[in-house]
Design a protein around this motif. Structure first.
Motif, mmCIF file in Angstrom:
data_model
loop_
_atom_site.group_PDB
_atom_site.id
_atom_site.type_symbol
_atom_site.label_atom_id
_atom_site.label_comp_id
_atom_site.label_asym_id
_atom_site.label_seq_id
_atom_site.Cartn_x
_atom_site.Cartn_y
_atom_site.Cartn_z
ATOM 1 N N GLY A 246 0.864 -1.311 0.047
ATOM 2 C CA GLY A 246 0.068 -0.131 0.178
ATOM 3 C C GLY A 246 0.934 1.277 0.075
ATOM 4 O O GLY A 246 2.062 1.243 -0.419
ATOM 5 N N GLY A 247 0.319 2.337 0.326
ATOM 6 C CA GLY A 247 0.990 3.599 0.607
ATOM 7 C C GLY A 247 1.848 4.083 -0.631
ATOM 8 O O GLY A 247 1.002 4.129 -1.978
ATOM 9 N N VAL A 248 2.845 4.715 -0.484
ATOM 10 C CA VAL A 248 3.531 5.124 -1.786
ATOM 11 C C VAL A 248 3.754 3.947 -2.796
ATOM 12 O O VAL A 248 3.752 4.506 -4.017
ATOM 13 C CB VAL A 248 5.044 5.603 -1.195
ATOM 14 C CG1 VAL A 248 5.717 6.223 -2.503
ATOM 15 C CG2 VAL A 248 4.853 6.532 -0.071
ATOM 16 N N VAL A 249 4.082 2.801 -2.485
ATOM 17 C CA VAL A 249 4.440 1.770 -3.346
ATOM 18 C C VAL A 249 3.297 1.680 -4.425
ATOM 19 O O VAL A 249 3.322 1.505 -5.393
ATOM 20 C CB VAL A 249 4.487 0.208 -2.725
ATOM 21 C CG1 VAL A 249 4.940 -0.679 -3.657
ATOM 22 C CG2 VAL A 249 5.853 0.458 -1.557
ATOM 23 N N ASP A 250 2.009 1.594 -3.579
ATOM 24 C CA ASP A 250 0.758 1.413 -4.345
ATOM 25 C C ASP A 250 0.574 2.723 -5.032
ATOM 26 O O ASP A 250 0.120 2.292 -6.316
ATOM 27 C CB ASP A 250 -0.500 1.327 -3.247
ATOM 28 C CG ASP A 250 -1.831 0.685 -3.746
ATOM 29 O OD1 ASP A 250 -1.727 0.200 -4.814
ATOM 30 O OD2 ASP A 250 -2.956 1.546 -3.393
ATOM 31 N N LEU A 251 0.522 3.757 -4.488
ATOM 32 C CA LEU A 251 0.512 4.997 -5.606
ATOM 33 C C LEU A 251 1.418 4.938 -6.988
ATOM 34 O O LEU A 251 0.904 5.265 -7.879
ATOM 35 C CB LEU A 251 0.707 6.240 -4.687
ATOM 36 C CG LEU A 251 0.459 7.498 -5.132
ATOM 37 C CD1 LEU A 251 -0.944 7.764 -5.002
ATOM 38 C CD2 LEU A 251 1.039 8.629 -4.661
#
Lengths: 417, 354
Positions: A246-251
């Motif tokens: 999630g988070g930055v990776v996901d973005l």
């Protein structure tokens, strides 16, 4: 006594019914879908045709007796890389040779385990291990075959045979396959219509169409399966990373997917293949595989987002399992259902892409692909060159779509009764 | 007070929370879900954590496990001492060694806390193979033994069952077997019986009691059910809106509740013996975690609240090992004692009239 034994049997039956895996349930559900199951059988038939193509069509005779000396050119041709130039054919030939012992061993193992292991679950695991071992063996033998040296001179048995029949001084006896031509054999009458000698006619480049259609099955199926395997692997990996962390990776991943999806893939494929001097069948597989992973990645990501918050994932963390195990052993198997559906449809669309490329003249000219024949048909407007590959592509793609649809409804819990 | 061995119970302290603060930083503001919680858990004993939904019980447990989703959650202050080590300062890899092996957790929902694609045997075995150096066969045998211990009939067959072949109570037993597979020192049970029906609840609680005695495990029992507390716990912590309202051993809490919130909780339990009538309710709602009031967080719903309640009440020792965080607990006690006396008198009068 008899009453006791019947209750015992019914208890056992109850247990047997209880111990269904998720796979069992889905398979049972798929079996109820008539169209999907017929499609599956027909597709298995198609694979069989692809595997056993040399048995049906080859210009090497099975038995060749010349001046009292008997040789078996068909067998020596199977792994001769002067005769079968590309790796796909060698692979299918390896499958053909291995099929009998592999199926035999597997079946014997199945019978043996059924007797020796009464418990269902350990037995299933043993059968799985045997299956994986056999698959590994086939792949290992394939790699060994590719590494083998090949320096045999090419010989035209068919012409020698015809010449010998006119010339009495040479005595030759030979047994040929039903269609005694290779798919690269040229020299027939260009654009000949279907006849008893050439079942599906002859194409513009003076080759027999029936043989090319037969070997084209190998190309189509392997393009579909390998390209899809490549992009499912990439998509599953990227999607699970995005969904789990999630988070930055996901973005970043989602933005990347969106950019990727906004580019029409056919034009990217055309551009990429234009850079390759002589595109081989493997280039095409790679290009399709590298471009079409976005759909799978999005599916896997969304499944991960759903599963990430379920208690068993938290429980897995709370029980101290390492992260890679949680991602690939605990969450991933639960997320693969939709991917399976996507992959089935993906095989169909990969076949279509390859046909498109061959039709546009960007395919691998050394392999007998259906799209090439279609392209020649378009150029010459010979009906038999349009109809045959057209029907073949149509049937294969619609069988795959039918099966994909069946798998989708089999995985749908709402459709279960 | 803060020595390793407690003088009164003479059991070593397994877990000690010191002023734990877990906050969530979201777009809506900062939610101070756990704000200065301290308690101790002794070896072989059960600590009950009681409170309404949203009072921070589960967040406390998740903080201990290091399972707080980050972001938005963060442990902003305090210490979690597990056998003297501060869990908040450990790295993820060090935590992973402790999780499962030394601290295990049981979740509320047995329907979703087992992985549907593996057999229960595989899941228990994986747990043991992950933390201990044993072969697969040994693990399988131990899994069967564990299943037998948690009271699953014909464990040799059940070990190869998938979770969907089992009922909720059975799955919770499997979950208990799994969490006890490596004989942890501390077991966090987050409402382990809430999702089960009442007869099964009692069985599961008995089972946990039995296994605890055998293994000398410390248990943190998170629940909103005072009946469960009475049945299983040695000590109780009553939480309200991220604060500890009252903590005591179970007998002194049930006999002598002091915090107005605790008293109200006890009064809102339906009484089987007394005559029917409206149940006692606590007016109002738990304040939103984004804007807890300063000072005592129960003040908005408390009939005894005064200006003084705007300052945080200190932990006052009512009797040995019984603490309460309230400025007005004496008044509250006196008031409710009078009420009770009145009610009793009325009842006696009515009975006399009949």
């Amino acid at each position: 006594m008899s009453k006791a034994s019947t209750t015992n049997a019914s208890v056992q039956n109850a247990h047997a019914e209880e111990d269904l895996t998720y796979g069992d349930i889905v398979w049972g559900q798929l079996r109820k879908n008539k169209y999907a199951i017929y499609s599956l059988y027909l597709l298995i038939g198609l694979f069989a045709v692809a595997i056993y193509a040399p048995l049906l069509a080859s210009d090497r005779p099975f038995i060749w007796t010349q001046d009292g000396v008997t040789t078996y050119p068909w067998f020596s041709s199977l792994f001769d890389r002067n005769y079968f130039e590309n790796g796909v054919d060698i692979f299918f030939n390896a499958l053909m040779v291995a099929s009998l012992p592999v199926i035999g061993t597997w079946y014997a193992g199945l019978k043996y385990f059924q007797q020796s292991e009464p418990r269902k679950r350990p037995r299933r695991r043993k059968i799985q291990r045997l299956t994986f071992a056999l698959i590994g063996l086939v792949f290992a033998s394939y790699i060994a075959l590719l590494a083998m040296p090949y320096e045999k001179p090419y010989r035209t048995y068919q012409e020698d045979y015809i010449a010998a029949q006119e010339d009495d001084s040479v005595s030759i006896e030979a047994t040929f396959a039903v269609i005694p031509f290779g798919y690269r054999k040229t020299g027939f009458k260009s654009l000949d219509k279907p006849s008893t000698e050439h079942w599906l006619g002859v194409d513009q480049s003076t080759r027999d169409v029936a043989v090319r259609m037969l070997y084209g099955t190998r190309i189509a199926l392997s393009i579909g399966v390998i390209a899809v395997s490549i992009y499912v692997t990439i998509g599953v990996f990227i999607g699970s990373m995005a969904g789990f962390f999630g988070g930055v990776v996901d973005l970043v991943v989602v933005r990347f997917i969106e950019i990727f999806m906004s580019i029409p893939s056919l034009f990217v494929i055309l551009t990429l293949l234009a850079f390759v001097e002589k595109p081989s069948i493997f280039h095409i597989m790679m290009v399709i595989g590298l471009l079409r992973w976005t759909g799978v990645a999005r599916l896997v990501r969304s499944e991960f987002l759903r599963l990430r918050n379920l208690d068993f994932v938290n429980a897995a963390i709370a029980l101290g399992f390492p992260t890679h195990k949680i991602i690939f052993q605990h969450i991933l198997p639960n997320a693969l259902g939709p991917v399976l559906v996507n992959a089935t449809f993906g095989v169909a669309s990969a076949i279509l892409i390859e046909s498109t490329l061959s039709f546009l003249g960007l395919g691998d000219v050394s392999v007998p692909s259906w799209g090439q024949t279609l392209s020649e048909g378009y150029a010459t407007s010979a009906w038999h060159l349009i109809l045959t590959p057209g029907i073949a592509i149509f049937i294969t793609v619609s069988l795959l779509n039918q099966l994909g649809d069946g798998v989708r409804s089999a995985l749908d819990p709402k459709a279960r009764k | 007070m803060s020595t390793e061995t407690d003088t009164q119970t003479e059991k070593p302290v397994v877990l000690e929370l010191k002023n734990l603060q877990t906050h969530f930083f979201t777009d809506m503001g900062v939610a101070r879900s756990v704000d200065g919680v301290s308690y101790k858990v002794h070896e072989g004993q059960t600590l009950g954590v009681v409170g309404e939904s949203g009072c921070g019980k589960s967040v406390t447990a998740l903080s201990i496990m290091g399972l707080i989703p980050r972001p938005p959650g963060k442990i902003v202050g305090g210490e979690i001492l597990f056998e003297g080590r501060d869990l908040t300062k450990l790295t993820e890899a060090e935590l992973r060694k402790i999780r499962g092996k030394e601290i295990a957790m049981i979740f509320q929902e047995p329907m979703t806390s087992l992985n549907p694609v593996y057999t229960v045997g595989d899941q228990i075995m994986e747990m043991m193979l992950n933390h201990e150096d044993i072969t697969e066969l040994e693990a399988r045998e131990r899994a069967i033994k564990l299943l037998e211990e948690v009271g699953i009939p014909s464990p040799e067959e059940r070990v190869d069952n998938y979770p969907h072949n089992m009922s909720g109570g059975m799955r919770q037993r499997v979950m208990i077997a799994m969490s006890l597979a490596c004989s942890p020192k501390l077991l966090l049970a987050d409402e382990p019986t809430t999702a089960l029906d009442v007869t099964i609840q009692a069985q599961i609680l008995d089972l946990m009691n039995k296994l605890q005695k055998e293994r000398n495990t410390a248990i943190v029992m998170i629940t909103h059910d005072l009946g469960v507390v009475a049945e299983t716990c040695d000590h109780v912590v009553v939480m309200y809106a991220g604060h500890v309202a009252e903590k005591a051993d179970v007998f002194s809490l049930f006999e002598n509740p002091c915090h107005p919130y605790t008293i109200a909780l006890f009064k809102s339990i339906p009484d089987l013996v007394g005559k029917g009538g409206r149940l006692f309710t606590i007016d109002g709602m738990v304040p939103s975690a984004y804007n807890f009031p300063e000072g005592c967080r129960f003040q908005a719903r408390c009939p005894f609240a005064t200006e003084q309640c705007n300052t945080k009440p200190p932990m006052e020792e009512v009797e040995p090992e019984h603490f309460v965080a309230c400025h007005h607990w004496r008044e509250a006690k006196a008031y409710y004692a009078k009420e009770d006396a009145k009610e009793d008198a009325q009842q006696v009068e009515q009975e006399g009239a009949e």
